[in-house]
Enzyme design. Sequence first.
Site, PDB file in Angstrom:
ATOM      1  N   GLY A 103       0.779  -1.239   0.000  1.00 57.52           N
ATOM      2  CA  GLY A 103       0.000   0.000   0.000  1.00 57.52           C
ATOM      3  C   GLY A 103       0.806   1.281   0.000  1.00 57.52           C
ATOM      4  N   SER A 104       1.998   1.254  -0.612  1.00 60.34           N
ATOM      5  CA  SER A 104       2.770   2.502  -0.621  1.00 60.34           C
ATOM      6  C   SER A 104       2.062   3.561  -1.470  1.00 60.34           C
ATOM      7  CB  SER A 104       4.199   2.256  -1.113  1.00 60.34           C
ATOM      8  OG  SER A 104       4.196   1.926  -2.474  1.00 60.34           O
ATOM      9  N   ASN A 105       1.414   3.140  -2.537  1.00 59.77           N
ATOM     10  CA  ASN A 105       0.657   4.113  -3.350  1.00 59.77           C
ATOM     11  C   ASN A 105      -0.551   4.630  -2.576  1.00 59.77           C
ATOM     12  OD1 ASN A 105       1.647   4.519  -6.218  1.00 59.77           O
ATOM     13  ND2 ASN A 105       1.852   2.311  -5.982  1.00 59.77           N
ATOM     14  N   LEU A 150      -5.211  -7.080  -6.890  1.00 59.80           N
ATOM     15  CA  LEU A 150      -4.879  -8.186  -7.799  1.00 59.80           C
ATOM     16  C   LEU A 150      -6.070  -8.923  -8.400  1.00 59.80           C
ATOM     17  CD1 LEU A 150      -1.677  -9.599  -6.081  1.00 59.80           C
ATOM     18  CD2 LEU A 150      -1.884  -8.017  -7.990  1.00 59.80           C
ATOM     19  N   ASN A 201      -6.896   2.396 -12.658  1.00 61.02           N
ATOM     20  CA  ASN A 201      -5.880   1.476 -12.142  1.00 61.02           C
ATOM     21  C   ASN A 201      -4.510   2.024 -12.517  1.00 61.02           C
ATOM     22  OD1 ASN A 201      -4.689  -1.007 -11.191  1.00 61.02           O
ATOM     23  ND2 ASN A 201      -4.486  -1.656 -13.326  1.00 61.02           N
ATOM     24  N   HIS A 215      -0.674   0.691 -13.538  1.00 59.59           N
ATOM     25  CA  HIS A 215       0.060  -0.511 -13.932  1.00 59.59           C
ATOM     26  C   HIS A 215       1.540  -0.142 -14.057  1.00 59.59           C
ATOM     27  CE1 HIS A 215       0.566  -4.487 -15.584  1.00 59.59           C
ATOM     28  NE2 HIS A 215       1.364  -3.960 -16.485  1.00 59.59           N
ATOM     29  N   ASP A 230      -5.943  -4.779 -17.328  1.00 56.59           N
ATOM     30  CA  ASP A 230      -5.048  -3.733 -17.849  1.00 56.59           C
ATOM     31  C   ASP A 230      -5.439  -3.269 -19.253  1.00 56.59           C
ATOM     32  OD1 ASP A 230      -3.559  -4.177 -15.512  1.00 56.59           O
ATOM     33  OD2 ASP A 230      -2.414  -5.772 -16.492  1.00 56.59           O
ATOM     34  N   GLU A 240       5.485   6.253  -9.641  1.00 54.22           N
ATOM     35  CA  GLU A 240       4.064   6.137  -9.269  1.00 54.22           C
ATOM     36  C   GLU A 240       3.725   7.127  -8.156  1.00 54.22           C
ATOM     37  OE1 GLU A 240       3.145   1.474 -10.304  1.00 54.22           O
ATOM     38  OE2 GLU A 240       3.695   1.959  -8.261  1.00 54.22           O
TER      39      GLU A 240
END
Length: 287
Positions: free
Chosen positions: A110-112, A183, A200, A202, A243, A272
Amino acid sequence: MLKNLQNKWKVSSTQFVLILCTFATTGTLTAYISRSITHWLQLDASSDWGLRLAIRLLVLVFGYQVIILIVSFFFGQFSFFWNYEKKILRRMGLLKPSKAAIAIFASGKGSNAKKIIQYFENHSFIHVKLIVCNKPGAGVLEIAAQHNIPTLLIEKNAFFNSEEYLQSIKNQGITHIVLAGFLWKLPHYLIQAFPSKIINIHPALLPNYGGKGMYGEKVHQAVIDAGEQESGISIHLVDEEYDHGKTIFQAKVAVHSSDTADSLAEKIHSLEHQHFPTEIEKWINQH
Ligand code: GRF
């Protein structure tokens, strides 16, 4: 060309025809009203051309916006045109944006998610309201707890074979969904419930290195194995294929011969973190 427009507006063929009728009627009516006003004011070729032009422009630019709403009402298309007008007013800064409530779906550390939460912490109209996670013990749950954001831990069978989570998500007033390392493929009912409101991220330059099974290390290893000189990130709308939806943003990074999947992953992560929150903000502003 007309078909493209219809797809862009996401309307049925009948609605599309009614919208075109609204535009056509409004155009004719606006020209007629503009002429009648100049006539009523007794402005003819001998009058000040600047004044005549100003009045014509006023009617064409501002009057048109009002006339189109009135005409659209008679064609049963008021809400389509009112949404269209609101977009214009927001872009001009004349209308406050409506509040947006984001649900972040994540399966991993969960760094984003963390960057997104921090970015919107004091935002005036965009807030992260919910974290949806499918993995008990995932790092993203800890991050949600640290920031006092409610979490929804989902279970596979209920997620794919019922709509019970949709109700919980709606109960939180969620308006936009952001997938940040989630995922599972999203089920049809969820995509239907949030049309064009799910994005999303990617960790590669789509359409390459995407699709089923292409996540995490596997993506970076495939990029390196293929001898690519550059990789990057893609932010895209979500549809029912992995994607696959329309790409709304990409950023690139160089891949060096010394790079490993780990070092590339690190570079991609910082790309990101740098872009995802700001791109989410831009996307919400436009939708
Ligand atoms: C990111 O690299 C993202 O591109 C991919 O999953 C990863 C999630 O990382 N979809 P984190 O959990 O946000 O650190």
